[in-house]
Design a protein around this motif. Structure first.
Motif, PDB file in Angstrom:
ATOM      1  N   ALA A  94       0.839  -1.201   0.000  1.00  9.96           N
ATOM      2  CA  ALA A  94       0.000   0.000   0.000  1.00  9.96           C
ATOM      3  C   ALA A  94       0.870   1.245   0.000  1.00  9.96           C
ATOM      4  O   ALA A  94       0.611   2.212  -0.731  1.00  9.96           O
ATOM      5  CB  ALA A  94      -0.923  -0.010   1.212  1.00  9.96           C
ATOM      6  N   ARG A 128       2.309   1.723  -3.303  1.00 15.30           N
ATOM      7  CA  ARG A 128       1.330   2.160  -4.306  1.00 15.30           C
ATOM      8  C   ARG A 128       1.043   3.642  -4.247  1.00 15.30           C
ATOM      9  O   ARG A 128       0.623   4.232  -5.238  1.00 15.30           O
ATOM     10  CB  ARG A 128       0.026   1.394  -4.114  1.00 15.30           C
ATOM     11  CG  ARG A 128      -0.226   0.458  -5.264  1.00 15.30           C
ATOM     12  CD  ARG A 128      -1.671   0.177  -5.426  1.00 15.30           C
ATOM     13  NE  ARG A 128      -2.146   0.809  -6.619  1.00 15.30           N
ATOM     14  CZ  ARG A 128      -3.218   0.421  -7.283  1.00 15.30           C
ATOM     15  NH1 ARG A 128      -3.906  -0.589  -6.847  1.00 15.30           N
ATOM     16  NH2 ARG A 128      -3.609   1.056  -8.344  1.00 15.30           N
ATOM     17  N   VAL A 129       1.222   4.257  -3.079  1.00 16.34           N
ATOM     18  CA  VAL A 129       0.997   5.699  -3.024  1.00 16.34           C
ATOM     19  C   VAL A 129       2.315   6.464  -3.091  1.00 16.34           C
ATOM     20  O   VAL A 129       2.363   7.655  -2.813  1.00 16.34           O
ATOM     21  CB  VAL A 129       0.206   6.118  -1.763  1.00 16.34           C
ATOM     22  CG1 VAL A 129      -1.182   5.514  -1.789  1.00 16.34           C
ATOM     23  CG2 VAL A 129       0.940   5.694  -0.510  1.00 16.34           C
ATOM     24  N   ARG A 146      -4.942   1.034   1.271  1.00 16.45           N
ATOM     25  CA  ARG A 146      -4.903   2.209   0.409  1.00 16.45           C
ATOM     26  C   ARG A 146      -6.219   2.982   0.498  1.00 16.45           C
ATOM     27  O   ARG A 146      -6.225   4.212   0.558  1.00 16.45           O
ATOM     28  CB  ARG A 146      -4.632   1.798  -1.033  1.00 16.45           C
ATOM     29  CG  ARG A 146      -4.195   2.952  -1.907  1.00 16.45           C
ATOM     30  CD  ARG A 146      -3.745   2.409  -3.237  1.00 16.45           C
ATOM     31  NE  ARG A 146      -4.887   1.863  -3.946  1.00 16.45           N
ATOM     32  CZ  ARG A 146      -5.501   2.515  -4.939  1.00 16.45           C
ATOM     33  NH1 ARG A 146      -5.072   3.705  -5.306  1.00 16.45           N
ATOM     34  NH2 ARG A 146      -6.507   1.968  -5.552  1.00 16.45           N
TER      35      ARG A 146
END
Lengths: 215, 315
Positions: free
Chosen positions: B89, B92-93, B162
């Motif tokens: 997560a 992913r950001v 997320r």
């Protein structure tokens, strides 16, 4: 690469097997799910209880266990001599029906009570309220979760392959037993599943756009 | 009664009709149960000898060992999947494109492939390279199952995390940067605690899925609860038959009890979370979720996730 080309027949049969199993058990799950959802929102307590028990039971049981039930318990107690395909269909359909039921039930619950009250207050009958006010709205809410459920169903159908039903996982098992490189088989089988799940989400997105309205 | 959108508060006629349906419905449900019990009895599944096997210490030890193995797999895979989910997560950001792409691909691939396929491929892989793998070599079944469960559930948990991170109001992050906090400080002191807090019910519901999926070990012949008891039933003969039915009922009850315990924990946390006023909504514990499907990222547990549509394929 060669694994795919040399065994195109197996892959094709596996692919068709997965598609057919998914379609058939999806249909069964829809029918059962709608009936059970009807039970769960009905004003009749024993039917509500039955619906709740059904959902609790099937949602908290591992699918593998249901497959074992279909293979070793159903033939002993109820009907002997079902084909493996039918047994896989029953296990997948009953399991998925619990999730379909919950999706439909929550879809109905998202329609504000006031709308039905308004419909009744302008003199609509029960059938009219249901047909014109509640169901059209409930249907639209239910589509996205149904899409997820059918994608999960496609993936779950892999278990059927382990119980000697012809589908994609069965192909993976067969070919890796023959000593082909597992990485390649994995890639092709995974691609097969991707094609199916993409089609499902694409189809549902299309339906969603067709039915979509501003609220 | 009148709280349903489907029917009004019943009048005298409707009450009579409902009472009639209640009677008919009860009869139908009772009839179904009687039919099942009758069939079981007719096929000799209710004979005392069949159920007497559970008085045997060996049988009980077998079930206990299977249960412990299942719990061991669940514990290791559960913890690892949460850790992996957290890392994915955060990746992913991330602001770095390659990192973001890697995480996105990883998540999408392993969420899209049936878990059984992944587990089986890992198992075959581990069996093939058994001698080179050292620690894993002796426990190919265990690690195949655990790593399979980890990558799949980790990918799902990552999306849950997320969604939680995205649910934190933007203004808080801006305020934190304005105060001079560093990126990792914003993540560790502000985003993650709130994300975990709001997503805890959904995360636990996903753990229920993990627990259920440990039974896939049956297919790679790993001796978890299902495989252990099935093998045991294969070796017992009562009244000329294997006691598959009795064993299945008992094992099923154990699984249902475990899953229900875990999901009621999720519901309890959800209810507790509702009381707190933090401004970040607590997600529903509802489903031992069938996971959101391939590329259906937008339907996060909090409904469509706003913003951050840049790296989402197919939208």
């Amino acid at each position: 690469m060669n694994v795919l080309l040399d065994h195109l027949t197996e892959f094709r049969e596996g692919f068709i097997g997965t598609v057919l199993l998914t379609l058939a058990s999806g249909l069964l799950a829809m029918v059962l799910g709608v009936i059970i959802a009807g039970f769960r929102v009905s004003p009749v307590p024993p039917l509500r209880l039955f619906g709740t028990a059904w959902v609790t039971l099937f949602r908290n049981t591992p699918l593998t266990l249901l497959f074992l039930v279909a293979w070793f318990v159903i033939p002993v107690i109820f009907v002997p001599g079902l084909s493996p395909w039918t047994k896989a269909l029953l296990a997948l359909g009953f399991y998925t029906s619990a999730f379909v039921c919950e999706a439909i039930r929550s879809g109905i619950n998202t329609v504000p009570v006031g709308q039905a009250e308004a419909a009744r207050s302008i003199g609509m009958t029960f059938t009219q309220t249901l047909r014109l006010i509640v169901l059209p709205q409930a249907t639209r809410t239910v589509i996205p979760p149904l899409s997820s459920i059918f994608i999960a169903l496609t993936k779950n159908s892999a278990i059927a392959g382990a119980f000697s039903v012809t589908e994609l996982f069965g192909v993976q098992k067969l070919l890796s037993d023959q000593g082909f490189a597992i990485a390649w088989i994995f890639l092709w089988v995974a691609l097969g599943y991707l094609v199916i799940t993409f089609s499902i989400s694409g189809f549902f997105r299309l339906v969603e756009r067709r039915l979509g309205v501003a609220r | 009664m009148s709280s349903s959108v489907l029917y009004d508060a019943p009048g005298p006629r409707a009450r009579l009709r409902n009472r009639l349906y209640t009677v008919v419905g009860s009869l139908a449900v009772v009839g179904l149960i009687v039919f099942v019990v009758y069939r079981m009895d007719a096929k000799g599944q209710l004979e005392p000898e069949v159920w007497d096997i559970f008085n045997n210490a060996g049988v009980r030890a077998n079930i206990r060992d299977g249960l412990l193995t299942t719990l061991k797999v669940f514990a290791v895979a559960g913890v690892l999947s949460l850790v992996l989910g957290l890392l994915l997560a955060i990746a992913r950001v991330s602001e770095h494109k390659p990192v973001r792409w890697f995480a996105t691909t990883f998540i999408e691939v392993f969420r899209a492939v049936p878990l059984l396929i992944t587990i089986y491929a890992l198992w075959v892989l581990f069996l093939t390279y058994k001698n080179d793998l050292g620690a894993i070599g002796d426990n190919t079944g265990f690690w195949g199952l655990v790593i399979g469960l980890t990558v799949y559930n980790g990918s799902v948990q990552a999306e849950v995390f997320r969604a939680g991170i995205n649910a934190v109001p933007r203004g808080q992050v801006e305020a934190a940067y304005a105060l001079g906090l560093r990126k990792y400080q914003v993540m560790t002191t502000l985003l993650l605690p709130q994300a975990v807090r709001s997503m805890l019910p959904t995360m636990i519901s996903q753990l229920v899925v993990t627990l259920k999926d440990t039974s896939l070990g049956y297919i790679i012949t790993y001796t978890e609860l299902l495989f252990a008891t099935r093998t045991m039933a294969n070796n017992i003969i009562v009244n000329g038959e294997n006691p598959f039915t009795a064993v299945t009922i008992v094992v099923g009850a154990i699984y249902i009890a475990m899953c229900l315990a875990l999901s009621s924990l999720a519901t309890w946390i959800e209810r507790r979370g509702r009381r707190a006023k933090t401004g970040v909504a607590v997600a529903a514990a509802a489903e031992p979720a069938e996971q959101p499907g391939v590329l259906d990222v937008a339907e996060g547990p909090l409904g469509p996730v706003d913003g951050d549509t840049t790296d989402r394929p197919g939208k």
